[in-house]
Design a protein around this motif. Structure first.
Motif, PDB file in Angstrom:
ATOM      1  N   UNK A  53       9.998   6.797  27.421  1.00 20.03           N
ATOM      2  CA  UNK A  53       9.603   8.173  27.747  1.00 20.03           C
ATOM      3  C   UNK A  53       8.730   8.261  28.986  1.00 20.03           C
ATOM      4  N   UNK A  54       8.157   7.142  29.388  1.00 19.10           N
ATOM      5  CA  UNK A  54       7.152   7.165  30.451  1.00 19.10           C
ATOM      6  C   UNK A  54       7.716   7.742  31.748  1.00 19.10           C
ATOM      7  N   UNK A  55       8.938   7.374  32.100  1.00 18.26           N
ATOM      8  CA  UNK A  55       9.529   7.869  33.343  1.00 18.26           C
ATOM      9  C   UNK A  55       9.634   9.380  33.366  1.00 18.26           C
ATOM     10  N   UNK A  56      10.077   9.980  32.250  1.00 16.94           N
ATOM     11  CA  UNK A  56      10.214  11.431  32.190  1.00 16.94           C
ATOM     12  C   UNK A  56       8.849  12.118  32.235  1.00 16.94           C
ATOM     13  N   UNK A  57       7.871  11.564  31.542  1.00 13.47           N
ATOM     14  CA  UNK A  57       6.558  12.208  31.484  1.00 13.47           C
ATOM     15  C   UNK A  57       5.766  12.013  32.774  1.00 13.47           C
ATOM     16  N   UNK A  58       6.008  10.911  33.480  1.00 11.69           N
ATOM     17  CA  UNK A  58       5.311  10.673  34.751  1.00 11.69           C
ATOM     18  C   UNK A  58       5.811  11.585  35.868  1.00 11.69           C
ATOM     19  N   UNK A  59       6.945  12.255  35.658  1.00 15.55           N
ATOM     20  CA  UNK A  59       7.414  13.204  36.671  1.00 15.55           C
ATOM     21  C   UNK A  59       6.429  14.363  36.828  1.00 15.55           C
ATOM     22  N   UNK A  60       5.699  14.674  35.764  1.00 14.27           N
ATOM     23  CA  UNK A  60       4.748  15.784  35.839  1.00 14.27           C
ATOM     24  C   UNK A  60       3.657  15.540  36.885  1.00 14.27           C
ATOM     25  N   UNK A  61       2.869  14.449  36.792  1.00 10.75           N
ATOM     26  CA  UNK A  61       1.834  14.260  37.823  1.00 10.75           C
ATOM     27  C   UNK A  61       2.407  13.988  39.206  1.00 10.75           C
ATOM     28  N   UNK A  62       3.562  13.296  39.272  1.00  5.37           N
ATOM     29  CA  UNK A  62       4.158  12.988  40.576  1.00  5.37           C
ATOM     30  C   UNK A  62       4.571  14.272  41.285  1.00  5.37           C
ATOM     31  N   UNK A  63       5.326  15.134  40.598  1.00  7.16           N
ATOM     32  CA  UNK A  63       5.864  16.333  41.241  1.00  7.16           C
ATOM     33  C   UNK A  63       4.783  17.400  41.441  1.00  7.16           C
ATOM     34  N   UNK A  64       3.814  17.453  40.551  1.00  8.51           N
ATOM     35  CA  UNK A  64       2.719  18.399  40.764  1.00  8.51           C
ATOM     36  C   UNK A  64       1.923  18.020  42.011  1.00  8.51           C
ATOM     37  N   UNK A  65       1.604  16.742  42.134  1.00  4.51           N
ATOM     38  CA  UNK A  65       0.850  16.280  43.304  1.00  4.51           C
ATOM     39  C   UNK A  65       1.628  16.546  44.583  1.00  4.51           C
ATOM     40  N   UNK A  66       2.919  16.227  44.564  1.00  2.93           N
ATOM     41  CA  UNK A  66       3.753  16.443  45.745  1.00  2.93           C
ATOM     42  C   UNK A  66       3.866  17.923  46.077  1.00  2.93           C
ATOM     43  N   UNK A  67       3.965  18.770  45.050  1.00  2.00           N
ATOM     44  CA  UNK A  67       4.111  20.206  45.301  1.00  2.00           C
ATOM     45  C   UNK A  67       2.869  20.808  45.942  1.00  2.00           C
ATOM     46  N   UNK A  68       1.710  20.158  45.770  1.00  2.03           N
ATOM     47  CA  UNK A  68       0.496  20.651  46.413  1.00  2.03           C
ATOM     48  C   UNK A  68       0.610  20.610  47.932  1.00  2.03           C
ATOM     49  N   UNK A 105      -2.366   7.931  33.786  1.00  2.00           N
ATOM     50  CA  UNK A 105      -2.795   7.076  34.902  1.00  2.00           C
ATOM     51  C   UNK A 105      -2.469   7.763  36.227  1.00  2.00           C
ATOM     52  N   UNK A 106      -1.261   8.330  36.306  1.00  2.00           N
ATOM     53  CA  UNK A 106      -0.875   9.059  37.509  1.00  2.00           C
ATOM     54  C   UNK A 106      -1.598  10.398  37.609  1.00  2.00           C
ATOM     55  N   UNK A 107      -1.980  10.965  36.473  1.00  2.00           N
ATOM     56  CA  UNK A 107      -2.710  12.236  36.497  1.00  2.00           C
ATOM     57  C   UNK A 107      -4.075  12.077  37.162  1.00  2.00           C
ATOM     58  N   UNK A 108      -4.666  10.890  37.066  1.00  2.00           N
ATOM     59  CA  UNK A 108      -5.937  10.638  37.747  1.00  2.00           C
ATOM     60  C   UNK A 108      -5.747  10.743  39.258  1.00  2.00           C
ATOM     61  N   UNK A 109      -4.652  10.178  39.754  1.00  2.06           N
ATOM     62  CA  UNK A 109      -4.340  10.283  41.187  1.00  2.06           C
ATOM     63  C   UNK A 109      -4.121  11.738  41.566  1.00  2.06           C
ATOM     64  N   UNK A 110      -3.416  12.471  40.707  1.00  2.00           N
ATOM     65  CA  UNK A 110      -3.155  13.894  40.950  1.00  2.00           C
ATOM     66  C   UNK A 110      -4.453  14.678  41.104  1.00  2.00           C
ATOM     67  N   UNK A 111      -5.376  14.494  40.174  1.00  2.00           N
ATOM     68  CA  UNK A 111      -6.635  15.229  40.213  1.00  2.00           C
ATOM     69  C   UNK A 111      -7.461  14.866  41.445  1.00  2.00           C
ATOM     70  N   UNK A 112      -7.513  13.576  41.758  1.00  2.00           N
ATOM     71  CA  UNK A 112      -8.286  13.132  42.918  1.00  2.00           C
ATOM     72  C   UNK A 112      -7.720  13.719  44.209  1.00  2.00           C
ATOM     73  N   UNK A 113      -6.398  13.709  44.340  1.00  2.00           N
ATOM     74  CA  UNK A 113      -5.787  14.205  45.576  1.00  2.00           C
ATOM     75  C   UNK A 113      -5.958  15.709  45.732  1.00  2.00           C
TER      76      UNK A 113
END
Length: 280
Positions: free
Chosen positions: A131-146, A63-71
């Motif tokens: 597990x969701x919190x640990x796995x959601x760090x991927x789209x959150x931190x990738x998006x932020x790192x952009x 769900x967060x990966x969709x935001x990542x791709x769009x941004x």
């Protein structure tokens, strides 16, 4: 233009393109391995049950990966254009602060509703909610790192992405090897979470070496809260809903200056629009 006999390859341009593009190909391959390392490790050292639970938690993180791709699709060309136009560093900083505020708040919204989301997939998947919190760090931190890796982009030193991949992939593989045989899905989740924290740090550090950038103290403080929340949620502790609400309020409080700045910017823009619509 279609006379092949008059065509001559621009060797200098081709060399520049290869030097810029090949490291990105390798980095993309390493990123794919980084994203799949958890499932591969569970398949090797754990059971199909754990593989299924991990995959179910990844569906919610998507769900967060969709935001990542769009941004990222919007932001990368915009950042190039701003850089070419000589845009103030304050504009880049405001975007980064906005992404930090939105993604951190959205992250805690997902944590607050993690069990209903898993129940929506299937009641059998509810045990994987931690597990969701640990796995959601991927789209959150990738998006932020952009928004913090622009020094690598603007300097065209794409080979630095190889170091970023190495510094995040190696710890990921090591933690998977050590933790998955003992902890199962929790070990794979920890490997993913830790590796993306290191991914963000590496990207931001190499960027700062090649661009004046902006301070990231608030970013690191918020990321520390996000990681702590991910670990606590993986433990299935009681009163976790209240704890998530408290940490959500904490990250909002930590970013209060950015909220005030956004409000002031909104008011200023509104006044400008009003004055242009009704000139004196």
């Amino acid at each position: 233009m279609f006379r092949i006999g008059h065509f001559r390859p621009n060797r200098a341009l081709l060399r520049r393109m290869l030097l810029f593009g090949l490291p990105l190909v390798v980095a993309a391959s390493a990123s794919a391995l980084l994203n799949s390392a958890g499932q591969l490790s569970l398949r090797t050292w754990s059971s199909f049950y754990d593989v299924g639970m991990f995959a179910a938690a990844l569906k919610v993180a998507a769900v967060l990966s969709v935001v990542q791709t769009a941004f990222t699709s919007f932001w990368v060309p915009t950042a190039y254009r701003w850089h070419a136009e000589g845009k103030s560093i304050a504009a880049f900083r405001m975007v980064s602060s906005g992404v930090l505020l939105f993604m951190s708040a959205f992250y805690f919204v997902v944590l607050l509703f993690k069990e209903p989301l898993m129940r929506f997939l299937s009641p059998d998947y509810v045990p994987a909610a931690g597990l969701i919190g640990l796995l959601c760090l991927q789209p959150v931190l990738y998006t932020l790192s952009e928004t913090t890796t622009l020094g690598i982009v603007f300097s065209r030193k794409s080979y630095l992405n190889l170091w970023v991949s190495f510094l995040s992939l190696l710890p990921c593989l090591l933690i998977n090897v050590l933790a998955v045989p003992k902890l199962g899905t929790l070990g794979a989740g920890l490997a993913t979470g830790v590796s993306y924290v290191l991914f963000f740090i590496a990207r931001s550090w190499f960027s700062a070496k090649n661009w004046r950038g902006f301070p990231l103290y608030r970013h690191y403080a918020v990321i520390a809260v996000l990681f702590a929340a991910a670990v606590l949620n993986s433990m299935h502790l009681p009163f976790m809903v209240l704890a998530n609400l408290g940490m959500l309020l904490l990250v909002i409080f930590m970013q209060r200056q950015a909220i005030v700045l956004f409000y002031q910017k909104f008011r200023a823009t509104k006044r400008e629009n009003d004055s242009s619509a009704f000139p004196s």
